[in-house]
Motif scaffolding. Structure first.
Motif, short mmCIF file in Angstrom:
data_model
loop_
_atom_site.label_atom_id
_atom_site.label_comp_id
_atom_site.label_asym_id
_atom_site.label_seq_id
_atom_site.Cartn_x
_atom_site.Cartn_y
_atom_site.Cartn_z
N GLY A 49 0.83 -1.21 0.00
CA GLY A 49 0.00 0.00 0.00
C GLY A 49 0.86 1.25 0.00
N LYS A 50 1.90 1.24 0.81
CA LYS A 50 2.82 2.39 0.88
C LYS A 50 3.45 2.67 -0.49
CE LYS A 50 6.15 4.99 3.04
NZ LYS A 50 5.81 6.24 3.72
N ALA A 51 3.93 1.61 -1.14
CA ALA A 51 4.58 1.78 -2.45
C ALA A 51 3.57 2.23 -3.50
CB ALA A 51 5.25 0.47 -2.88
N LEU A 52 2.36 1.68 -3.43
CA LEU A 52 1.32 2.08 -4.39
C LEU A 52 1.04 3.57 -4.28
CD1 LEU A 52 -0.98 1.47 -6.44
CD2 LEU A 52 -2.46 1.00 -4.48
N LEU A 53 0.89 4.07 -3.05
CA LEU A 53 0.53 5.47 -2.87
C LEU A 53 1.66 6.42 -3.27
CD1 LEU A 53 -1.45 5.30 0.50
CD2 LEU A 53 -2.33 5.26 -1.84
N GLU A 54 2.89 5.91 -3.30
CA GLU A 54 4.01 6.74 -3.75
C GLU A 54 3.87 7.09 -5.23
OE1 GLU A 54 6.58 8.09 -2.05
OE2 GLU A 54 5.70 7.31 -0.19
N ARG A 55 3.29 6.14 -6.01
CA ARG A 55 3.21 6.42 -7.45
C ARG A 55 1.79 6.68 -7.93
NH1 ARG A 55 1.60 1.58 -9.53
NH2 ARG A 55 2.08 -0.22 -8.22
N ASP A 78 -10.41 1.21 -6.36
CA ASP A 78 -10.47 -0.14 -5.80
C ASP A 78 -9.70 -1.13 -6.67
OD1 ASP A 78 -12.01 0.68 -3.69
OD2 ASP A 78 -13.75 -0.57 -4.17
N ASP A 79 -9.89 -1.00 -8.00
CA ASP A 79 -9.21 -1.93 -8.92
C ASP A 79 -7.69 -1.77 -8.84
OD1 ASP A 79 -11.46 -3.14 -9.77
OD2 ASP A 79 -11.51 -2.21 -11.76
N ASP A 80 -7.23 -0.52 -8.75
CA ASP A 80 -5.78 -0.29 -8.64
C ASP A 80 -5.23 -0.99 -7.40
OD1 ASP A 80 -5.86 1.37 -10.88
OD2 ASP A 80 -6.08 3.20 -9.69
N VAL A 81 -5.96 -0.85 -6.29
CA VAL A 81 -5.49 -1.45 -5.04
C VAL A 81 -5.52 -2.96 -5.15
CG1 VAL A 81 -5.92 -1.70 -2.58
CG2 VAL A 81 -6.23 0.54 -3.67
N ARG A 82 -6.61 -3.49 -5.69
CA ARG A 82 -6.71 -4.96 -5.81
C ARG A 82 -5.61 -5.52 -6.71
NH1 ARG A 82 -11.22 -7.35 -3.81
NH2 ARG A 82 -12.64 -5.90 -2.78
N TRP A 83 -5.29 -4.81 -7.77
CA TRP A 83 -4.21 -5.24 -8.66
C TRP A 83 -2.88 -5.21 -7.90
CZ3 TRP A 83 -3.96 -7.92 -12.88
CH2 TRP A 83 -2.83 -7.86 -13.72
N GLY A 138 -9.78 -10.93 4.56
CA GLY A 138 -10.25 -9.59 4.92
C GLY A 138 -9.97 -8.55 3.87
N TYR A 139 -10.10 -8.93 2.60
CA TYR A 139 -9.66 -8.04 1.52
C TYR A 139 -10.44 -6.73 1.45
CZ TYR A 139 -7.06 -12.10 -0.12
OH TYR A 139 -6.21 -13.15 -0.21
N ASN A 184 -10.18 -0.92 1.56
CA ASN A 184 -10.68 0.33 2.16
C ASN A 184 -9.56 1.07 2.90
OD1 ASN A 184 -13.23 -0.24 1.23
ND2 ASN A 184 -14.01 -0.99 3.20
N ALA A 185 -8.73 0.31 3.60
CA ALA A 185 -7.67 0.93 4.40
C ALA A 185 -6.67 1.65 3.51
CB ALA A 185 -6.97 -0.13 5.25
N ILE A 186 -6.28 1.01 2.41
CA ILE A 186 -5.27 1.64 1.54
C ILE A 186 -5.87 2.89 0.89
CG2 ILE A 186 -3.87 1.32 -0.54
CD1 ILE A 186 -3.47 -1.63 0.37
N ARG A 187 -7.14 2.83 0.52
CA ARG A 187 -7.76 4.03 -0.05
C ARG A 187 -7.94 5.12 1.01
NH1 ARG A 187 -12.40 3.32 -4.28
NH2 ARG A 187 -11.64 5.43 -4.66
N HIS A 188 -8.23 4.70 2.23
CA HIS A 188 -8.33 5.66 3.34
C HIS A 188 -6.98 6.32 3.58
CE1 HIS A 188 -9.86 7.51 6.92
NE2 HIS A 188 -9.13 6.79 7.76
N ALA A 189 -5.91 5.53 3.47
CA ALA A 189 -4.56 6.09 3.63
C ALA A 189 -4.29 7.17 2.58
CB ALA A 189 -3.52 4.97 3.54
N ALA A 190 -4.79 6.95 1.38
CA ALA A 190 -4.61 7.95 0.32
C ALA A 190 -5.28 9.26 0.72
CB ALA A 190 -5.19 7.42 -0.99
N ARG A 191 -6.47 9.13 1.30
CA ARG A 191 -7.19 10.35 1.71
C ARG A 191 -6.46 11.04 2.87
NH1 ARG A 191 -11.56 6.89 0.39
NH2 ARG A 191 -11.76 6.17 2.54
N ILE A 192 -5.93 10.25 3.81
CA ILE A 192 -5.19 10.85 4.93
C ILE A 192 -3.96 11.58 4.39
CG2 ILE A 192 -3.82 10.37 7.00
CD1 ILE A 192 -5.64 7.93 7.49
N LYS A 193 -3.26 10.93 3.46
CA LYS A 193 -2.06 11.56 2.90
C LYS A 193 -2.39 12.86 2.19
CE LYS A 193 1.56 9.64 0.96
NZ LYS A 193 2.43 8.81 0.12
N ALA A 194 -3.55 12.87 1.52
CA ALA A 194 -3.94 14.06 0.76
C ALA A 194 -4.49 15.14 1.68
CB ALA A 194 -4.99 13.68 -0.29
N GLY A 195 -4.61 14.82 2.96
CA GLY A 195 -5.15 15.80 3.90
C GLY A 195 -6.65 15.97 3.79
#
Lengths: 161, 276
Positions: A109-115, A121-126, A137-138, A143-154
């Motif tokens: 998730g960390k590496a995905l959000l860097e780029r 959802d599809d990007d995360v699942r891929w 618990g997919y 949801n968590a990785i997409r939530h992280a994106a929103r947190i990062k974006a403020g």
């Protein structure tokens, strides 16, 4: 063989047999047991670490292949006592159950959000398609990785505890 | 499991790698190691010396060259899949690379390693066979030879590579104007193909069809190609998909099942290739 690896920002050296796997270098030599060894066959992704920022399976690399390179493990996510947005998001979105796959999932998730700052959802699942959650618990992991994106974006404040 | 002990040298040039290989019959090249390392862990491979070429950055590239697309052997599957040149000039190669393993595997595994491993269940050899690609092999004293994919993949894990040779480049023809399809039938996203089919059609060249995991090496579906050349429609031609094949039986499916599956996949691949 003498090797030098930058692990979570700190230069570490070790004298290792060439056959020592990266996952064992990280866990046994460096004592960072947050990286889990699961299937042992390049399938499950529990042993995922970032090698120069890119997710790789540490059960299928030799430690000597990481010589002179940077390795990030789950222990390297939090910085200065602050959890990484991915860690905050996994906590808030209940992105883990037993926790065994979680280090690998969070690093992917960390590496995905860097780029990709705003993955679908599809990007995360891929991105996590090489990481198996045997609790299945997919939905919450995505949801968590997409939530992280929103947190990062403020766009959302992490809940205070 | 832990591999047997071995010596390890990181090569600083291809020439040095070839020299090291020449001095030791039990030496093996390692690039990404994602085919070799699992074999070593099962001790099906026990090289005495590993020659690591993974830092030879000049072996990782994709470029147009002399009317073909040249792909350096060290190019990672991820970079093959995301190469704009391949997506435009030979999209079947980029697409097939995107189906190999999973993202973390594609970050490490290389196109050269996939070819040199010569596993008949691999996707890329089948695509290269359908394309009529060439492989460039370097040997001692600066020798270089080009081998067609049809000759390179000799048998089960048997590439046309001597113990002191290094695969350096894969050369694929541009497929501009040709329809294409690669269909990989597998149970889970990261699995090997139970059966795979590469098909190319159109632009005044006879259709080419090749099969993954239907024998000891990637195979051209010669019966299908012959039927199409004789004017058969895809569905009729596809009935000959398993001619000359010897598919394996394993826990995923019997040989008989694979024969049937190959016919269905060839029909679908031809329909897709002919529609784009």
């Amino acid at each position: 063989m003498q090797i030098s690896v930058k692990v979570n920002g700190t230069e570490r050296t070790a004298d290792v047999e060439p056959r020592l796997l990266l996952v064992h270098l990280v866990r046994d030599t460096f004592g960072l047991t947050g990286t889990h060894e699961g299937c042992d066959t390049t399938s499950c992704g529990a042993c995922t670490v970032l090698l120069d920022g890119t997710p790789v399976k540490s059960c299928t690399l030799f430690g000597v292949q990481a010589d002179g390179r940077e390795v990030t493990t789950v222990e390297g996510l939090a910085a200065g006592g602050e959890l990484d947005p991915v860690q905050v998001a996994f906590k808030e979105e209940h992105g883990l159950q037993c926790g065994f796959c979680t280090p690998g999932m969070m690093l992917v998730g960390k590496a995905l959000l860097e780029r990709n700052a705003d993955p679908s959802d599809d990007d995360v699942r891929w991105a996590i398609s090489g990481n198996i959650c045997r609790c299945t618990g997919y939905v919450n992991i995505v949801n968590a990785i997409r939530h992280a994106a929103r947190i990062k974006a403020g766009a959302t404040e992490p809940a205070t505890v | 499991m832990i591999p047997a002990p071995f010596d390890y040298v990181r090569a600083e040039s291809v020439d040095q790698a070839i020299e090291l290989l020449s001095g030791n019959d039990d030496a093996k090249i390692i690039a990404g190691g994602h085919s070799l390392l699992p074999l070593m862990r099962l001790r099906l491979a026990r090289p005495a010396l590993l020659v690591d070429i993974s830092r030879l950055a000049d072996l990782a590239y994709v470029r147009e060259d002399d009317g073909q697309v040249a792909i350096g052997a060290l190019t990672r599957h991820h970079d093959v899949a995301n190469s704009e040149a391949l997506q435009e000039l030979a999209p079947i190669v980029a697409y097939a690379a995107s189906l190999i393993g999973d993202p973390a595997v594609r970050h490490v595994g290389t196109i050269g390693g996939s070819c040199a491993h010569a596993d008949p269940a691999s996707d890329m050899p089948t695509v290269l066979l359908a394309l009529g690609a060439e492989l460039v092999v370097l040997g001692p004293k600066g020798t270089s030879r080009r081998v067609t994919a049809a000759d390179f993949f000799k048998g089960l894990f048997q590439p046309d590579l001597a113990s002191n040779e290094v695969l350096s480049e894969i050369r694929v023809p541009k497929t501009t104007g040709r329809g294409w399809s690669y269909l990989k039938f597998h149970r889970r996203a990261q699995d090997w193909a139970m059966v795979g089919v590469a098909a190319l059609a159109g632009n005044g060249i006879g259709p080419a069809v090749a099969l993954t995991n239907m024998g000891e090496r990637p195979l051209r579906a010669a019966g299908v190609e012959e039927a199409l050349a004789g004017g058969a429609d895809p569905a009729t031609a596809a009935e000959r998909a398993d001619e000359g094949t010897s598919p394996p039986s394993d826990t995923f499916g019997s040989a008989e099942y694979r024969r049937e599956l190959s016919k269905v996949l060839v029909r679908r691949a031809l329909e897709e290739a002919m529609s784009r």
